[in-house]
Design a protein around this motif. Structure first.
Motif, PDB file in Angstrom:
ATOM      1  N   GLU A 262      10.121 -49.906 220.414  1.00 18.30           N
ATOM      2  CA  GLU A 262       9.379 -49.802 221.666  1.00 18.30           C
ATOM      3  C   GLU A 262       8.506 -48.548 221.739  1.00 18.30           C
ATOM      4  OE1 GLU A 262      13.645 -48.320 222.423  1.00 18.30           O
ATOM      5  OE2 GLU A 262      12.613 -49.938 221.315  1.00 18.30           O
ATOM      6  N   GLU A 263       8.678 -47.605 220.776  1.00 16.04           N
ATOM      7  CA  GLU A 263       7.872 -46.381 220.777  1.00 16.04           C
ATOM      8  C   GLU A 263       6.813 -46.382 219.689  1.00 16.04           C
ATOM      9  OE1 GLU A 263      10.301 -42.886 220.793  1.00 16.04           O
ATOM     10  OE2 GLU A 263      11.651 -43.651 222.354  1.00 16.04           O
ATOM     11  N   ILE A 264       6.659 -47.506 218.993  1.00 20.15           N
ATOM     12  CA  ILE A 264       5.677 -47.572 217.904  1.00 20.15           C
ATOM     13  C   ILE A 264       4.280 -47.208 218.402  1.00 20.15           C
ATOM     14  CG2 ILE A 264       4.423 -49.226 216.452  1.00 20.15           C
ATOM     15  CD1 ILE A 264       7.110 -50.565 215.869  1.00 20.15           C
ATOM     16  N   GLY A 265       3.929 -47.694 219.582  1.00 23.57           N
ATOM     17  CA  GLY A 265       2.587 -47.451 220.107  1.00 23.57           C
ATOM     18  C   GLY A 265       2.275 -46.010 220.415  1.00 23.57           C
ATOM     19  N   SER A 266       3.277 -45.159 220.472  1.00 21.83           N
ATOM     20  CA  SER A 266       3.044 -43.745 220.806  1.00 21.83           C
ATOM     21  C   SER A 266       2.743 -42.892 219.579  1.00 21.83           C
ATOM     22  CB  SER A 266       4.270 -43.175 221.533  1.00 21.83           C
ATOM     23  OG  SER A 266       5.403 -43.134 220.666  1.00 21.83           O
ATOM     24  N   ILE A 267       2.850 -43.475 218.382  1.00 18.90           N
ATOM     25  CA  ILE A 267       2.617 -42.724 217.143  1.00 18.90           C
ATOM     26  C   ILE A 267       1.192 -42.984 216.659  1.00 18.90           C
ATOM     27  CG2 ILE A 267       3.399 -42.319 214.779  1.00 18.90           C
ATOM     28  CD1 ILE A 267       5.483 -41.625 216.892  1.00 18.90           C
ATOM     29  N   PRO A 268       0.418 -41.934 216.321  1.00 17.08           N
ATOM     30  CA  PRO A 268      -0.931 -42.144 215.775  1.00 17.08           C
ATOM     31  C   PRO A 268      -0.890 -43.019 214.524  1.00 17.08           C
ATOM     32  CG  PRO A 268      -0.609 -39.837 216.347  1.00 17.08           C
ATOM     33  CD  PRO A 268       0.733 -40.499 216.478  1.00 17.08           C
ATOM     34  N   ASP A 269      -1.900 -43.872 214.356  1.00 11.30           N
ATOM     35  CA  ASP A 269      -1.905 -44.823 213.254  1.00 11.30           C
ATOM     36  C   ASP A 269      -1.716 -44.161 211.896  1.00 11.30           C
ATOM     37  OD1 ASP A 269      -2.288 -46.734 215.137  1.00 11.30           O
ATOM     38  OD2 ASP A 269      -4.350 -47.235 214.572  1.00 11.30           O
ATOM     39  N   ASP A 270      -2.378 -43.032 211.666  1.00  8.44           N
ATOM     40  CA  ASP A 270      -2.308 -42.368 210.355  1.00  8.44           C
ATOM     41  C   ASP A 270      -0.969 -41.695 210.119  1.00  8.44           C
ATOM     42  OD1 ASP A 270      -4.845 -43.162 209.676  1.00  8.44           O
ATOM     43  OD2 ASP A 270      -5.803 -41.325 210.419  1.00  8.44           O
ATOM     44  N   ASN A 271      -0.117 -41.671 211.123  1.00  6.82           N
ATOM     45  CA  ASN A 271       1.206 -41.039 210.987  1.00  6.82           C
ATOM     46  C   ASN A 271       2.348 -42.048 211.130  1.00  6.82           C
ATOM     47  OD1 ASN A 271      -0.444 -38.614 212.777  1.00  6.82           O
ATOM     48  ND2 ASN A 271       0.356 -38.137 210.760  1.00  6.82           N
ATOM     49  N   LEU A 272       2.046 -43.335 210.930  1.00  5.86           N
ATOM     50  CA  LEU A 272       3.050 -44.372 211.147  1.00  5.86           C
ATOM     51  C   LEU A 272       3.207 -45.261 209.915  1.00  5.86           C
ATOM     52  CD1 LEU A 272       4.944 -45.857 213.183  1.00  5.86           C
ATOM     53  CD2 LEU A 272       2.973 -47.290 213.777  1.00  5.86           C
ATOM     54  N   LEU A 273       4.446 -45.542 209.572  1.00  4.23           N
ATOM     55  CA  LEU A 273       4.754 -46.514 208.520  1.00  4.23           C
ATOM     56  C   LEU A 273       5.785 -47.500 209.060  1.00  4.23           C
ATOM     57  CD1 LEU A 273       5.201 -45.987 204.745  1.00  4.23           C
ATOM     58  CD2 LEU A 273       6.904 -47.314 205.972  1.00  4.23           C
ATOM     59  N   LEU A 274       5.489 -48.781 208.955  1.00  4.14           N
ATOM     60  CA  LEU A 274       6.389 -49.833 209.424  1.00  4.14           C
ATOM     61  C   LEU A 274       7.096 -50.470 208.238  1.00  4.14           C
ATOM     62  CD1 LEU A 274       3.974 -51.676 211.899  1.00  4.14           C
ATOM     63  CD2 LEU A 274       5.536 -49.786 212.403  1.00  4.14           C
ATOM     64  N   LEU A 275       8.421 -50.530 208.308  1.00  2.00           N
ATOM     65  CA  LEU A 275       9.209 -51.311 207.355  1.00  2.00           C
ATOM     66  C   LEU A 275       9.528 -52.631 208.048  1.00  2.00           C
ATOM     67  CD1 LEU A 275      11.840 -49.117 205.459  1.00  2.00           C
ATOM     68  CD2 LEU A 275      10.586 -51.059 204.536  1.00  2.00           C
ATOM     69  N   VAL A 276       9.056 -53.733 207.476  1.00  2.00           N
ATOM     70  CA  VAL A 276       9.048 -55.001 208.199  1.00  2.00           C
ATOM     71  C   VAL A 276       9.794 -56.079 207.416  1.00  2.00           C
ATOM     72  CG1 VAL A 276       7.564 -56.711 209.316  1.00  2.00           C
ATOM     73  CG2 VAL A 276       6.776 -54.353 209.081  1.00  2.00           C
ATOM     74  N   THR A 277      10.584 -56.883 208.112  1.00  2.00           N
ATOM     75  CA  THR A 277      11.230 -58.038 207.488  1.00  2.00           C
ATOM     76  C   THR A 277      10.252 -59.217 207.455  1.00  2.00           C
ATOM     77  OG1 THR A 277      12.087 -58.792 209.620  1.00  2.00           O
ATOM     78  CG2 THR A 277      13.509 -57.372 208.309  1.00  2.00           C
ATOM     79  N   GLY A 278      10.519 -60.166 206.555  1.00  2.00           N
ATOM     80  CA  GLY A 278       9.699 -61.380 206.502  1.00  2.00           C
ATOM     81  C   GLY A 278       8.855 -61.513 205.262  1.00  2.00           C
ATOM     82  N   SER A 279       9.271 -60.897 204.162  1.00  2.00           N
ATOM     83  CA  SER A 279       8.479 -60.937 202.932  1.00  2.00           C
ATOM     84  C   SER A 279       8.340 -62.336 202.358  1.00  2.00           C
ATOM     85  CB  SER A 279       9.099 -60.010 201.874  1.00  2.00           C
ATOM     86  OG  SER A 279      10.380 -60.496 201.466  1.00  2.00           O
ATOM     87  N   GLN A 280       9.203 -63.277 202.800  1.00  2.00           N
ATOM     88  CA  GLN A 280       9.132 -64.652 202.290  1.00  2.00           C
ATOM     89  C   GLN A 280       8.423 -65.588 203.268  1.00  2.00           C
ATOM     90  OE1 GLN A 280      10.096 -65.151 199.025  1.00  2.00           O
ATOM     91  NE2 GLN A 280      10.182 -62.927 199.289  1.00  2.00           N
ATOM     92  N   GLY A 281       7.746 -65.028 204.256  1.00  2.00           N
ATOM     93  CA  GLY A 281       6.965 -65.835 205.174  1.00  2.00           C
ATOM     94  C   GLY A 281       7.786 -66.611 206.177  1.00  2.00           C
ATOM     95  N   GLU A 282       9.038 -66.192 206.415  1.00  2.00           N
ATOM     96  CA  GLU A 282       9.901 -66.902 207.357  1.00  2.00           C
ATOM     97  C   GLU A 282       9.214 -66.987 208.724  1.00  2.00           C
ATOM     98  OE1 GLU A 282      10.609 -64.224 205.544  1.00  2.00           O
ATOM     99  OE2 GLU A 282      12.688 -64.199 204.854  1.00  2.00           O
ATOM    100  N   PRO A 283       9.132 -68.197 209.303  1.00  2.00           N
ATOM    101  CA  PRO A 283       8.328 -68.387 210.527  1.00  2.00           C
ATOM    102  C   PRO A 283       8.739 -67.517 211.701  1.00  2.00           C
ATOM    103  CG  PRO A 283       8.900 -70.502 209.550  1.00  2.00           C
ATOM    104  CD  PRO A 283       9.683 -69.465 208.803  1.00  2.00           C
ATOM    105  N   ARG A 284      10.032 -67.215 211.818  1.00  2.00           N
ATOM    106  CA  ARG A 284      10.490 -66.429 212.971  1.00  2.00           C
ATOM    107  C   ARG A 284      10.672 -64.949 212.640  1.00  2.00           C
ATOM    108  NH1 ARG A 284      13.274 -71.261 213.336  1.00  2.00           N
ATOM    109  NH2 ARG A 284      15.110 -70.424 212.278  1.00  2.00           N
ATOM    110  N   SER A 285      10.260 -64.537 211.471  1.00  2.00           N
ATOM    111  CA  SER A 285      10.449 -63.149 211.051  1.00  2.00           C
ATOM    112  C   SER A 285       9.486 -62.210 211.781  1.00  2.00           C
ATOM    113  CB  SER A 285      10.230 -63.018 209.544  1.00  2.00           C
ATOM    114  OG  SER A 285       8.866 -63.245 209.221  1.00  2.00           O
TER     115      SER A 285
END
Length: 532
Positions: A262-285
């Motif tokens: 919920e705080e992702i939007g408060s970080i400047p773009d150049d200072n943010l890295l997202l680790l994200v699930t869904g590498s296999q294209g799962e529809p609900r990921s």
């Protein structure tokens, strides 16, 4: 999905209990499990379920299948931490006895003397399993590789494997996933260095997607983010689950605090890295929701970069392509292992297989874990090194001793589909009907009759996905013809509920077959009214 049984002197041992995802050939189901009916029928002889490592195709079936097995479960600390969470979700955590065995530990179950042997793999604490009985030792490799620098956890214990080989190994049941690949599978440390160099120079938001179970890769991505001055956010429930289990087992102890979603939007773009699930294209990921701009907090757009630090599992190509295309439409720069060095396999290539053969010196090789072409490739490699092999299929009963290993019998096997809270045979009547629905649809006829079986009013016909409900004229024609067919049935037949239903169903089937040129699933509902 993996589910292996070893028997000795009337006792049984199970090794791994996984799940799998269905492919295009089984669109009527999403999650598949091995059918344990053979051993469930004699579960009193099943002494234990021993788990080699924490991947879903090795542990994902435990919570759903254990009620049929009713045996103790044995696992290392990290694997046990994940299993415990799955059991709690299923509500059987207190009922199941989960024994934690240290990496490299030994224990005994009836005629089986068991010892874990540490390997490197794409998740921590992957363990090969030596199963020793009075007839000799069988070594079950599980999933493995020989990584000289795995980033998280120790290297493969080659000294212990050589000592086991000195004592004698009757047969090795071996991972064949990369048996067609020459050379070496590569090292996690090299991926870490590559990711650090890659992420350092990227502008805008950076996101990385990989398997949540690959704790070494998570560690590498987090370190790359830190080196680039980026705060890291975990996006996706499974990432939080695996990170918590890893920290419980003593891994990822020195990572920084993660940015809450919920705080992702408060970080400047150049200072943010997202680790994200869904590498296999799962529809609900999480990644699929980001790609379609429906994630509540995480957004990627023009000038941002997504790195795929994983391979595409066969069968998932279309789903991954759809996600990548949706991201590309949003202006996201996509980097895969085809463009940069972002991934290495967790399974042994041919040089590593040769090395393990030399360490263990088994008398026989039993290729497993892979498609038939992979099993055949390992059989060929083993024969080149002078080791006899036996190729087996699901259900084959392979007798190791006495005498030479050979297939002596076959037992029933199959797959179960997870359907809500129940398990259904993949080849059973319910899913067979669902397959028919997928391709031919369903037509339902409903009508009322009096006590003598005379039709009251006009029948109603519906066919979701087949009949255009807005085309009332066409539907009235179907219903009029159905009424004529019903009225033509003998009066005596209409008093017999079963016979009347069967005859009405056959009539409706003839009508739809003639008018649609298809053979949909047909059902009728009869409302019998007593108008005396």
């Amino acid at each position: 999905m993996n589910f292996n049984l070893y028997g000795c002197d009337g006792a049984w041992l199970a090794v791994d209990c996984g799940m799998g995802f269905s492919g295009p050939e089984t669109p009527e189901a999403e999650i598949l499990l091995p059918d344990p009916a053979f051993i469930a029928g004699q579960h009193d002889a099943l002494l234990g379920l021993v788990i080699t490592h924490a991947h879903e195709d090795h542990i994902g079936g435990i919570a759903r299948l254990w009620p049929q097995l009713r045996c103790p479960v044995y696992a290392t600390p990290f694997t046990a931490a994940l299993i415990r969470r799955k059991l709690a979700e299923a509500g059987i955590g207190r009922e199941l006895k989960l024994h934690i065995v240290p990496c490299g530990g030994s224990f005994a179950l009836g005629p089986f003397s068991l010892r874990y042997f540490g390997f490197t793999h794409s998740t921590p604490e992957a363990q090969g399993l030596a199963i020793t009985t009075s007839y000799g030792t069988v070594f079950h490799t599980g999933d493995w590789k020989l990584d000289p620098a795995p980033v998280v956890g120790p290297v493969t214990d080659e000294a212990a494997l050589r000592a086991l080989g000195d004592a004698g190994v009757l047969a090795m049941v071996s991972d064949s996933t990369n048996a067609t690949v020459e050379g070496h599978s590569g090292s996690e440390l090299d991926v870490k260095k590559s990711l650090e160099a890659l992420i350092m120079d990227l502008p805008g938001r950076v996101a990385v997607t990989c398997f949540a179970s690959n704790i070494a890769r998570l560690s590498s991505v987090i370190a790359a983010g830190e080196a680039a001055g980026r705060h890291v956010a975990l996006v996706g429930r499974s990432l939080s689950t695996y990170v918590a289990a890893a920290q419980e087992a003593g891994y990822l102890q020195d990572v920084p605090d993660f940015v809450p979603e919920e705080e992702i939007g408060s970080i400047p773009d150049d200072n943010l890295l997202l680790l994200v699930t869904g590498s296999q294209g799962e529809p609900r990921s999480a990644l699929a929701r980001i790609a379609h701009d429906s994630h509540r907090y995480a957004v990627l757009g023009e000038g941002d970069t997504l790195i795929f630090s994983s391979r595409v599992i066969p069968g998932n190509e279309l789903a991954v392509r759809k996600v990548r295309d949706a991201l590309a439409r949003r202006g996201v720069n996509i980097i895969t292992e085809a463009e940069e060095f972002t991934h290495v396999s967790g399974h042994p290539a041919r040089d590593e297989l040769r090395r393990l053969y030399a360490l263990l010196r088994p008398k026989h090789i039993i290729p497993t874990h892979g498609e038939w072409r992979h099993l055949s490739a390992q059989a060929e490699l083993a024969r080149e090194t002078g080791i006899p092999t036996v190729l087996v299929e699901d259900g084959d009963v392979l007798q190791f001793a006495p005498g030479q290993p050979r297939v002596v019998d076959s037992v029933p096997t199959g797959r179960l589909a997870v359907d809500g809270d129940r398990l259904l045979p993949l080849k059973g009547s319910v899913l067979a009907a669902r397959r028919r629905l997928l391709f031919n649809g369903v037509v339902i006829g409903s009508f009322a009759v009096d006590a003598k079986g005379r039709v009251l009013g006009t029948p109603r016909i519906s066919g979701p996905g087949l009949l255009d409900e807005a085309d009332g004229k066409a539907r009235l024609a179907y219903e009029a013809e159905f009424l004529d067919e019903l009225n033509a049935l003998p009066q005596g037949l209409r008093r017999d509920e079963t016979a009347f239903t069967d005859a009405a169903r056959a009539a409706l089937r003839r009508i739809t077959g003639k008018r649609l040129g298809k053979r949909p699933l047909v059902e009728v509902h009869i409302l019998r009214l007593d108008n005396t």
